[in-house]
Design an enzyme around this catalytic site. Sequence first.
Site, PDB file in Angstrom:
ATOM      1  N   MET A  42      15.604   0.624 -60.592  1.00 40.47           N
ATOM      2  CA  MET A  42      15.357   0.220 -62.180  1.00 40.47           C
ATOM      3  C   MET A  42      16.712   0.128 -63.044  1.00 40.47           C
ATOM      4  O   MET A  42      16.839  -0.880 -63.561  1.00 40.47           O
ATOM      5  CB  MET A  42      14.401   1.224 -62.899  1.00 40.47           C
ATOM      6  CG  MET A  42      12.893   1.218 -62.436  1.00 40.47           C
ATOM      7  SD  MET A  42      11.718   2.029 -63.499  1.00 40.47           S
ATOM      8  CE  MET A  42      12.021   3.746 -63.074  1.00 40.47           C
TER       9      MET A  42
ATOM     10  N   SER B 107      17.283   3.503 -70.100  1.00 34.56           N
ATOM     11  CA  SER B 107      15.990   3.873 -70.473  1.00 34.56           C
ATOM     12  C   SER B 107      15.356   2.542 -71.090  1.00 34.56           C
ATOM     13  O   SER B 107      14.167   2.662 -71.106  1.00 34.56           O
ATOM     14  CB  SER B 107      16.105   4.840 -71.595  1.00 34.56           C
ATOM     15  OG  SER B 107      16.446   5.850 -71.022  1.00 34.56           O
TER      16      SER B 107
ATOM     17  N   GLU C 186       5.730   9.983 -63.387  1.00 34.43           N
ATOM     18  CA  GLU C 186       7.178  10.585 -63.048  1.00 34.43           C
ATOM     19  C   GLU C 186       7.791  11.504 -63.946  1.00 34.43           C
ATOM     20  O   GLU C 186       8.130  12.692 -63.564  1.00 34.43           O
ATOM     21  CB  GLU C 186       7.994   9.295 -63.178  1.00 34.43           C
ATOM     22  CG  GLU C 186       9.437   9.575 -63.058  1.00 34.43           C
ATOM     23  CD  GLU C 186      10.231   8.404 -63.220  1.00 34.43           C
ATOM     24  OE1 GLU C 186      11.606   8.176 -62.741  1.00 34.43           O
ATOM     25  OE2 GLU C 186       9.912   7.230 -62.937  1.00 34.43           O
TER      26      GLU C 186
ATOM     27  N   GLY D 280      28.017  36.399 -66.492  1.00 34.27           N
ATOM     28  CA  GLY D 280      29.551  36.468 -66.799  1.00 34.27           C
ATOM     29  C   GLY D 280      30.225  35.534 -65.907  1.00 34.27           C
ATOM     30  O   GLY D 280      29.891  34.482 -65.653  1.00 34.27           O
TER      31      GLY D 280
END
Length: 576
Positions: A318, A325, A437, A534
């Site tokens: 896509m 988006s 999805e 840490g």
Amino acid sequence: MEEEEEEEEEEGRSSAPPPARNRLRHSVLIRAGGYEALLFAWLENGRRSNEADPALVELKLQHKTICEGLESEHWWVLSIHHCCGLHQGCGIRTGRGLTAKRVGIKARGELRVSRHQSIKAVAPRSARAGPRWALSVMLPSVALRSLVAPGKGVCVWGRLAAAGTRMLHSQTLQGGTAPFRPETSMGRTMMDIGMRRIFSEEHDLFRENVRRFYREEVVPYHSEWEKAGQVSREVWEKAGAQGLLGIYIPAEQGGVGGDLLSAAIVCEEQMYCNCSGPGFSLHSEIVMPYISHYGSQAQIERYFPQMTAGKCIGAIAMTEPGAGSDLQGVKTYARKDGSDWILNGNKVFISNGWLSDLVLVVAVTNRQAKTMAHGLSLFLVDNGTKGFQKGRKLEKLGLKAQDTAELFFEDVRLPPEALLGEENKGFYYLMSELPQERLIIATLAMASCEFMFEETRNYVRQRKAFGRTIADLQTVQHKLAELKTEICVVRAFVDSCLQLHGEGKLDSSSASMAKYWASDLQNRVATQCLQLHGGWGYMWEFPIAKAFVDARIQPIYGGTNEIMKELIARPIVSQK
């Protein structure tokens, strides 16, 4: 043969139930591949625990049990399991009274049990305190098309198709009560097997197998794959042999035919072992559903057997350099040339792109459409098609073992059968499938949160500072309390979404909420857990470091979380 199967099923429906005091329970599970394939009949022991005679559980395999592809294989008695684990010292015997003896099955082209077979399992007195027993029979990895398994007057039936995993949920008959399943907040750890009400005992058995697969076939090789920028093809084929691919695809289409929760288990267990390399969820829960829902019968028959076996790896293309988006910014174009299509364009950030054998490509097919939503189509492009080239594997911040690539299409000629669904309907197909999805992303995010929390809890219990473990410090205890509370609250919502989606009732807004909130939480948990480690948390050899960088992509792909907020807000302010 199908008519005969239907008659058998009718017999199963009409069988008389057992007395209420027996509270008989049955369930069926197929475990595929090289581990086990198990048939379980769960029965409550109707005898008092102080009886001297051993508890006897009997399962009869009726003659209409049909197995395909079995050839000269045999069924073997494996073991007795109690619901909480294997009991040592349980005696196993067949109808002939010999331990682990073959149960005879006549071999022919399509194997069937030619007569009633009786298998008896004897549990020692010391092990009979628990209420339920499972008689398990080890099978080869075969397609068990129809099963009729009567026990003490009750026939439990169901279609179990494909070599893989198929669940039939346990049922409590005649007033029995289901066993209590604690939620995540109640467990010893957040990754314990046997928790969460949305799952069943059969899911637990499946989860054990999946967990073992990842520990044995993925974890030992993941560091090597991170250096290579991709996983091996062998692990895909092993996953296919285990029935871990195409789980939520109907068996009649060539998938495993399991439920959504089984597919979710595969996603969760991958995060629990902190191995982000294999793109199984993208392949099975994102790419394959498009073909399942919109593909022709010829497309389904061509691709699904190989995809379920892990021999054909799927990807979806896509995203483009100028379109993320916003799908309406897609520039890749397919024009008609007679009955064929000519595809041109390029895609970027394509997961599974380098290893892909099949790519689902989003392209413009009508530039004159009033909006781009009316002019997008989907195409199935095979690896090796002339004009289709894969660019370099992209070097990423995280997901280092997952192959991500650029794809280029230069005058790629596609036959008419490469079009998926109808012309110019691609945008609507995408909108229909994107909620699943996003739910998968939320599922992965929550499992990662649970893993990071447990990893951090173990670390602070061992790490010493100021003369004591840092888990003894109140500020650390409060931080852990905050993290666990947030994780458990979001887990409840995501589980609710999984249940709704399995019933076909999940709406787009709820899926967007799950993706947005769970992926944001994943990054907050990663930051706080790394802080509690840490300086060691900044070292790549520590699992929290890898989980930290892997989490960063979650709010970005599948639609950024900013887009998720837009989708959530629209129905809120809508006047309709």
